[in-house]
Design a protein around this motif. Structure first.
Motif, PDB file in Angstrom:
ATOM      1  N   VAL A  11      83.943 -36.008  19.821  1.00 34.87           N
ATOM      2  CA  VAL A  11      82.969 -36.284  20.892  1.00 34.87           C
ATOM      3  C   VAL A  11      81.912 -35.179  20.936  1.00 34.87           C
ATOM      4  CG1 VAL A  11      82.688 -36.394  23.409  1.00 34.87           C
ATOM      5  CG2 VAL A  11      84.539 -37.668  22.295  1.00 34.87           C
ATOM      6  N   SER A  12      80.651 -35.595  20.859  1.00 34.28           N
ATOM      7  CA  SER A  12      79.539 -34.647  20.948  1.00 34.28           C
ATOM      8  C   SER A  12      78.651 -34.996  22.128  1.00 34.28           C
ATOM      9  CB  SER A  12      78.700 -34.671  19.665  1.00 34.28           C
ATOM     10  OG  SER A  12      79.473 -34.213  18.570  1.00 34.28           O
ATOM     11  N   LYS A  13      78.077 -33.947  22.714  1.00 32.08           N
ATOM     12  CA  LYS A  13      77.177 -34.160  23.851  1.00 32.08           C
ATOM     13  C   LYS A  13      76.153 -33.038  23.922  1.00 32.08           C
ATOM     14  CE  LYS A  13      75.655 -35.764  27.762  1.00 32.08           C
ATOM     15  NZ  LYS A  13      75.014 -37.097  27.820  1.00 32.08           N
ATOM     16  N   ARG A  14      74.906 -33.413  24.054  1.00 28.91           N
ATOM     17  CA  ARG A  14      73.846 -32.421  24.249  1.00 28.91           C
ATOM     18  C   ARG A  14      73.193 -32.644  25.603  1.00 28.91           C
ATOM     19  NH1 ARG A  14      70.296 -31.789  18.833  1.00 28.91           N
ATOM     20  NH2 ARG A  14      68.865 -30.978  20.395  1.00 28.91           N
ATOM     21  N   ALA A  20      76.485 -29.039  24.313  1.00 27.72           N
ATOM     22  CA  ALA A  20      77.644 -28.777  25.180  1.00 27.72           C
ATOM     23  C   ALA A  20      78.947 -29.056  24.439  1.00 27.72           C
ATOM     24  CB  ALA A  20      77.548 -29.612  26.444  1.00 27.72           C
ATOM     25  N   LEU A  21      78.975 -30.143  23.658  1.00 28.91           N
ATOM     26  CA  LEU A  21      80.174 -30.469  22.872  1.00 28.91           C
ATOM     27  C   LEU A  21      79.787 -30.767  21.437  1.00 28.91           C
ATOM     28  CD1 LEU A  21      82.172 -32.906  25.233  1.00 28.91           C
ATOM     29  CD2 LEU A  21      82.396 -30.428  25.022  1.00 28.91           C
ATOM     30  N   ARG A  22      80.547 -30.204  20.523  1.00 24.45           N
ATOM     31  CA  ARG A  22      80.334 -30.457  19.094  1.00 24.45           C
ATOM     32  C   ARG A  22      81.622 -30.986  18.501  1.00 24.45           C
ATOM     33  NH1 ARG A  22      76.148 -26.368  17.442  1.00 24.45           N
ATOM     34  NH2 ARG A  22      75.766 -25.148  19.300  1.00 24.45           N
ATOM     35  N   GLU A  23      81.671 -32.285  18.338  1.00 23.66           N
ATOM     36  CA  GLU A  23      82.828 -32.924  17.726  1.00 23.66           C
ATOM     37  C   GLU A  23      84.143 -32.462  18.345  1.00 23.66           C
ATOM     38  OE1 GLU A  23      82.552 -33.361  13.483  1.00 23.66           O
ATOM     39  OE2 GLU A  23      80.913 -34.729  13.938  1.00 23.66           O
ATOM     40  N   MET A  24      84.182 -32.471  19.639  1.00 24.19           N
ATOM     41  CA  MET A  24      85.410 -32.103  20.362  1.00 24.19           C
ATOM     42  C   MET A  24      86.520 -33.106  20.019  1.00 24.19           C
ATOM     43  SD  MET A  24      87.070 -30.376  22.622  1.00 24.19           S
ATOM     44  CE  MET A  24      85.866 -29.380  23.469  1.00 24.19           C
ATOM     45  N   THR A  25      87.656 -32.575  19.579  1.00 24.27           N
ATOM     46  CA  THR A  25      88.751 -33.448  19.123  1.00 24.27           C
ATOM     47  C   THR A  25      90.098 -32.896  19.579  1.00 24.27           C
ATOM     48  OG1 THR A  25      87.488 -34.088  17.165  1.00 24.27           O
ATOM     49  CG2 THR A  25      89.875 -34.414  17.061  1.00 24.27           C
ATOM     50  N   ALA A  42      82.162 -23.287  28.139  1.00 26.85           N
ATOM     51  CA  ALA A  42      82.738 -23.673  26.840  1.00 26.85           C
ATOM     52  C   ALA A  42      82.685 -25.181  26.608  1.00 26.85           C
ATOM     53  CB  ALA A  42      84.181 -23.177  26.745  1.00 26.85           C
ATOM     54  N   GLY A  43      82.661 -25.951  27.695  1.00 26.50           N
ATOM     55  CA  GLY A  43      82.572 -27.409  27.536  1.00 26.50           C
ATOM     56  C   GLY A  43      83.721 -28.183  28.163  1.00 26.50           C
ATOM     57  N   LYS A  44      84.525 -27.519  28.973  1.00 25.89           N
ATOM     58  CA  LYS A  44      85.699 -28.179  29.560  1.00 25.89           C
ATOM     59  C   LYS A  44      85.287 -29.283  30.539  1.00 25.89           C
ATOM     60  CE  LYS A  44      87.168 -24.244  31.214  1.00 25.89           C
ATOM     61  NZ  LYS A  44      86.043 -23.384  30.792  1.00 25.89           N
ATOM     62  N   THR A  45      84.395 -28.936  31.444  1.00 33.73           N
ATOM     63  CA  THR A  45      83.980 -29.921  32.448  1.00 33.73           C
ATOM     64  C   THR A  45      83.295 -31.107  31.792  1.00 33.73           C
ATOM     65  OG1 THR A  45      83.784 -28.232  34.148  1.00 33.73           O
ATOM     66  CG2 THR A  45      82.534 -30.260  34.511  1.00 33.73           C
ATOM     67  N   VAL A  54      82.076 -40.741  33.694  1.00 34.22           N
ATOM     68  CA  VAL A  54      80.897 -40.524  34.538  1.00 34.22           C
ATOM     69  C   VAL A  54      79.748 -39.947  33.721  1.00 34.22           C
ATOM     70  CG1 VAL A  54      82.110 -40.285  36.732  1.00 34.22           C
ATOM     71  CG2 VAL A  54      81.737 -38.262  35.336  1.00 34.22           C
ATOM     72  N   LEU A  55      80.055 -39.562  32.502  1.00 37.00           N
ATOM     73  CA  LEU A  55      79.048 -39.031  31.588  1.00 37.00           C
ATOM     74  C   LEU A  55      79.282 -39.711  30.237  1.00 37.00           C
ATOM     75  CD1 LEU A  55      76.963 -36.628  31.638  1.00 37.00           C
ATOM     76  CD2 LEU A  55      78.775 -35.210  30.688  1.00 37.00           C
ATOM     77  N   ALA A  56      78.191 -40.104  29.584  1.00 41.02           N
ATOM     78  CA  ALA A  56      78.337 -40.775  28.289  1.00 41.02           C
ATOM     79  C   ALA A  56      78.255 -39.754  27.157  1.00 41.02           C
ATOM     80  CB  ALA A  56      77.234 -41.816  28.124  1.00 41.02           C
ATOM     81  N   ALA A  57      79.092 -39.936  26.152  1.00 40.24           N
ATOM     82  CA  ALA A  57      79.009 -39.073  24.966  1.00 40.24           C
ATOM     83  C   ALA A  57      77.822 -39.519  24.114  1.00 40.24           C
ATOM     84  CB  ALA A  57      80.297 -39.190  24.163  1.00 40.24           C
ATOM     85  N   ASP A  58      77.245 -38.586  23.355  1.00 38.30           N
ATOM     86  CA  ASP A  58      76.193 -38.978  22.400  1.00 38.30           C
ATOM     87  C   ASP A  58      76.829 -39.660  21.193  1.00 38.30           C
ATOM     88  OD1 ASP A  58      74.354 -37.796  24.061  1.00 38.30           O
ATOM     89  OD2 ASP A  58      74.396 -35.865  22.992  1.00 38.30           O
ATOM     90  N   SER A  59      77.987 -39.144  20.807  1.00 39.77           N
ATOM     91  CA  SER A  59      78.720 -39.760  19.697  1.00 39.77           C
ATOM     92  C   SER A  59      80.194 -39.418  19.848  1.00 39.77           C
ATOM     93  CB  SER A  59      78.185 -39.252  18.350  1.00 39.77           C
ATOM     94  OG  SER A  59      78.317 -37.851  18.291  1.00 39.77           O
ATOM     95  N   GLY A  60      81.015 -40.091  19.058  1.00 41.50           N
ATOM     96  CA  GLY A  60      82.458 -39.888  19.161  1.00 41.50           C
ATOM     97  C   GLY A  60      83.051 -40.864  20.163  1.00 41.50           C
TER      98      GLY A  60
END
Ligand code: ATP
Length: 234
Positions: A11-14, A20-25, A42-45, A54-60
């Motif tokens: 899961v990635s999110k900008r 904010a997230l880079r391929e969180m797995t 770090a990206g926990k929230t 409540v928030l959409a991922a960009d990918s993943g």
């Protein structure tokens, strides 16, 4: 320990320029308690908000029992947001009942559930008070009760222990253990290493939006502990 019930897959999110997230797995198995550890930012929230929908991922993708997580499962998540989010001017018991009713629980059962949680957290005497009139620690307990009142199938808790007194930490720890034993996957973020060690089966260390280490909590007790301390210090 069951299968991989909840999977967070690349899961990635900008936010604008911020990655904010880079391929969180990572994944959380049925009956497991997963500790989510990392410094500020770090990206926990962000991860938790994406799991909740409540928030959409960009990918993943977030999957529940192998399928992309749907609205139904998301409704069954017990979520405690970091920014909290109850109604400050509403009575404590009314608030819990209202939330239970939103989850489709009938009035009588909602009242019983509210009373049970207030009792467990030692807040029965405060049930008619407005949330605002409670200490921050007590407000936190109400927030936890709110996350648990509909008997959720998954628990996602953002810093649930921060600001709790020792009695409430014990109550909460016991609740999470029981939930996990009943097959409910639990994820919580924390800066409190001792709690993470005591409660979790597995721990993930997140830094700059990626999972940098993930494994059984036993690994904390050897060489990795220092690494956790460094991450928590941020
Ligand atoms: P903390 O422990 O401080 O709550 P965290 O691990 O929960 O931190 P996030 O809140 O997920 O981290 O933030 C990850 C990154 O995304 C940070 O760099 C943060 O500044 C940034 N960020 C979070 N929300 C937004 C937003 N709405 N707009 C812009 N950037 C954001």
């Amino acid at each position: 320990m069951g299968g991989k019930d909840l999977q967070i897959d690349r899961v990635s999110k900008r936010y604008g320029d911020v990655h904010a997230l880079r391929e969180m797995t990572f994944d959380v198995g049925e009956g497991g308690i997963f500790g989510f550890v990392g410094g500020n930012g770090a990206g926990k929230t962000t991860t938790m908000r994406i799991i909740l929908g409540v928030l959409a991922a960009d990918s993943g993708e977030v999957r529940w029992r192998g399928e992309p997580i749907g609205l139904e499962t998301r409704r069954d998540i017990g979520y405690m947001p970091e920014e909290r989010g109850l109604y400050p001017k509403m009575g404590v018991r009314d608030q819990l009942m209202y939330l239970a009713r939103l989850h489709g629980i009938r009035k009588r059962a909602a009242g019983a559930a509210a009373d049970e949680w207030l009792e467990r957290f030692g807040l029965t005497e405060r049930r008619r008070d407005e949330l605002d009139d409670l200490s921050l620690g007590n407000q936190q307990k109400v927030q936890l009760a709110a996350a648990l009142i509909h008997d959720p199938e998954v628990l996602v808790l953002d810093e649930p222990f921060s600001g709790l007194d020792p009695m409430a930490v014990d109550v909460m720890s016991e609740v999470l253990r029981k939930k996990a034993a009943a097959g409910v996957p639990v994820i919580f973020s924390s800066h409190q290493l001792d709690l993470v060690e005591r409660l979790c089966d597995r721990v993930g260390i997140v830094r700059a939006g990626s999972m940098v280490a993930c494994g059984p909590v036993g690994e904390l007790r050897d060489g990795s502990r220092r690494r956790f301390e460094i991450e928590i210090a941020g």
